[in-house]
Design a protein around this motif. Structure first.
Motif, mmCIF file in Angstrom:
data_model
loop_
_atom_site.group_PDB
_atom_site.id
_atom_site.type_symbol
_atom_site.label_atom_id
_atom_site.label_comp_id
_atom_site.label_asym_id
_atom_site.label_seq_id
_atom_site.Cartn_x
_atom_site.Cartn_y
_atom_site.Cartn_z
ATOM 1 N N VAL A 10 -57.919 5.077 33.684
ATOM 2 C CA VAL A 10 -59.060 5.972 33.478
ATOM 3 C C VAL A 10 -59.867 6.082 34.766
ATOM 4 O O VAL A 10 -60.272 7.181 35.175
ATOM 5 N N ILE A 11 -60.089 4.949 35.411
ATOM 6 C CA ILE A 11 -60.834 4.954 36.675
ATOM 7 C C ILE A 11 -60.125 5.824 37.708
ATOM 8 O O ILE A 11 -60.755 6.669 38.361
ATOM 9 N N VAL A 12 -58.835 5.641 37.846
ATOM 10 C CA VAL A 12 -58.057 6.417 38.817
ATOM 11 C C VAL A 12 -58.137 7.907 38.489
ATOM 12 O O VAL A 12 -58.309 8.741 39.382
ATOM 13 N N ALA A 13 -58.031 8.262 37.213
ATOM 14 C CA ALA A 13 -58.092 9.672 36.820
ATOM 15 C C ALA A 13 -59.443 10.285 37.152
ATOM 16 O O ALA A 13 -59.515 11.407 37.676
ATOM 17 N N ILE A 14 -60.508 9.565 36.885
ATOM 18 C CA ILE A 14 -61.844 10.082 37.192
ATOM 19 C C ILE A 14 -62.022 10.211 38.697
ATOM 20 O O ILE A 14 -62.556 11.214 39.195
ATOM 21 N N GLU A 15 -61.582 9.212 39.438
ATOM 22 C CA GLU A 15 -61.698 9.274 40.903
ATOM 23 C C GLU A 15 -60.860 10.414 41.482
ATOM 24 O O GLU A 15 -61.257 11.036 42.471
ATOM 25 N N ARG A 16 -59.737 10.711 40.857
ATOM 26 C CA ARG A 16 -58.881 11.810 41.327
ATOM 27 C C ARG A 16 -59.567 13.156 41.106
ATOM 28 O O ARG A 16 -59.492 14.046 41.949
ATOM 29 N N VAL A 17 -60.235 13.307 39.976
ATOM 30 C CA VAL A 17 -60.904 14.575 39.668
ATOM 31 C C VAL A 17 -62.180 14.743 40.495
ATOM 32 O O VAL A 17 -62.541 15.859 40.873
ATOM 33 N N HIS A 18 -62.855 13.655 40.773
ATOM 34 C CA HIS A 18 -64.124 13.689 41.518
ATOM 35 C C HIS A 18 -64.043 12.751 42.728
ATOM 36 O O HIS A 18 -64.719 11.731 42.789
ATOM 37 N N PRO A 19 -63.224 13.100 43.719
ATOM 38 C CA PRO A 19 -62.972 12.162 44.816
ATOM 39 C C PRO A 19 -64.149 11.948 45.775
ATOM 40 O O PRO A 19 -64.216 10.918 46.442
ATOM 41 N N ASP A 20 -65.080 12.883 45.827
ATOM 42 C CA ASP A 20 -66.105 12.822 46.870
ATOM 43 C C ASP A 20 -67.503 12.493 46.380
ATOM 44 O O ASP A 20 -68.432 12.484 47.175
ATOM 45 N N SER A 21 -67.673 12.247 45.084
ATOM 46 C CA SER A 21 -69.029 12.046 44.587
ATOM 47 C C SER A 21 -69.071 10.915 43.563
ATOM 48 O O SER A 21 -68.567 11.056 42.443
ATOM 49 N N SER A 22 -69.714 9.835 43.946
ATOM 50 C CA SER A 22 -69.841 8.721 43.003
ATOM 51 C C SER A 22 -70.702 9.105 41.807
ATOM 52 O O SER A 22 -70.489 8.599 40.703
ATOM 53 N N LEU A 23 -71.653 10.017 41.995
ATOM 54 C CA LEU A 23 -72.474 10.448 40.857
ATOM 55 C C LEU A 23 -71.686 11.329 39.895
ATOM 56 O O LEU A 23 -71.862 11.238 38.680
ATOM 57 N N ASP A 24 -70.807 12.161 40.419
ATOM 58 C CA ASP A 24 -69.932 12.945 39.537
ATOM 59 C C ASP A 24 -68.970 12.029 38.788
ATOM 60 O O ASP A 24 -68.668 12.257 37.618
ATOM 61 N N GLN A 25 -68.499 10.985 39.461
ATOM 62 C CA GLN A 25 -67.637 10.008 38.800
ATOM 63 C C GLN A 25 -68.394 9.313 37.671
ATOM 64 O O GLN A 25 -67.864 9.137 36.573
ATOM 65 N N LEU A 26 -69.628 8.933 37.958
ATOM 66 C CA LEU A 26 -70.455 8.285 36.935
ATOM 67 C C LEU A 26 -70.688 9.224 35.758
ATOM 68 O O LEU A 26 -70.573 8.815 34.598
ATOM 69 N N ALA A 27 -70.998 10.475 36.036
ATOM 70 C CA ALA A 27 -71.232 11.451 34.959
ATOM 71 C C ALA A 27 -69.979 11.602 34.092
ATOM 72 O O ALA A 27 -70.070 11.665 32.861
ATOM 73 N N ALA A 28 -68.814 11.660 34.730
ATOM 74 C CA ALA A 28 -67.563 11.776 33.969
ATOM 75 C C ALA A 28 -67.335 10.526 33.125
ATOM 76 O O ALA A 28 -66.910 10.615 31.969
ATOM 77 N N ALA A 29 -67.635 9.361 33.687
ATOM 78 C CA ALA A 29 -67.476 8.112 32.931
ATOM 79 C C ALA A 29 -68.405 8.081 31.725
ATOM 80 O O ALA A 29 -68.010 7.628 30.642
ATOM 81 N N VAL A 30 -69.618 8.571 31.884
ATOM 82 C CA VAL A 30 -70.573 8.624 30.764
ATOM 83 C C VAL A 30 -70.028 9.518 29.653
ATOM 84 O O VAL A 30 -70.070 9.159 28.469
#
Length: 90
Positions: A10-30
């Motif tokens: 799941v982490i890898v998938a989120i990082e792949r979709v949002h590679p440049d923004s830790s806040l976008d990654q956090l939003a997707a995780a939420v």
């Protein structure tokens, strides 16, 4: 029937979709976590409802959930009653 998705996947998938923004990654995780929590609640609601309709006492349901009879009843009784009422209306 072990259909768990490894957390790392799941982490890898989120990082792949949002590679440049830790806040976008956090939003997707939420969003993912909220969806899984809602699904988990619906799953428990369904099987608590099934157990109650099979005549299982709240004390046994609570024991299987790892909570007291009172805690199980407080959390699920209203939802079980609402689901039962909705089924009768159909």
């Amino acid at each position: 029937m072990d259909r768990r998705v490894p957390l790392r996947d799941v982490i890898v998938a989120i990082e792949r979709v949002h590679p440049d923004s830790s806040l976008d990654q956090l939003a997707a995780a939420v969003i993912h976590a909220a969806n899984w929590l809602r699904l988990a609640d619906q799953l428990l609601d369904y099987f608590v409802d099934q157990a109650r309709h099979a005549g299982t006492p709240w004390a046994e349901i609570g024991a299987h959930l790892g909570v007291s009879r009172q805690a199980a009843q407080k959390r699920f009784a209203t939802r079980v009653a609402e689901r039962h009422a909705a089924t009768k209306r159909l």
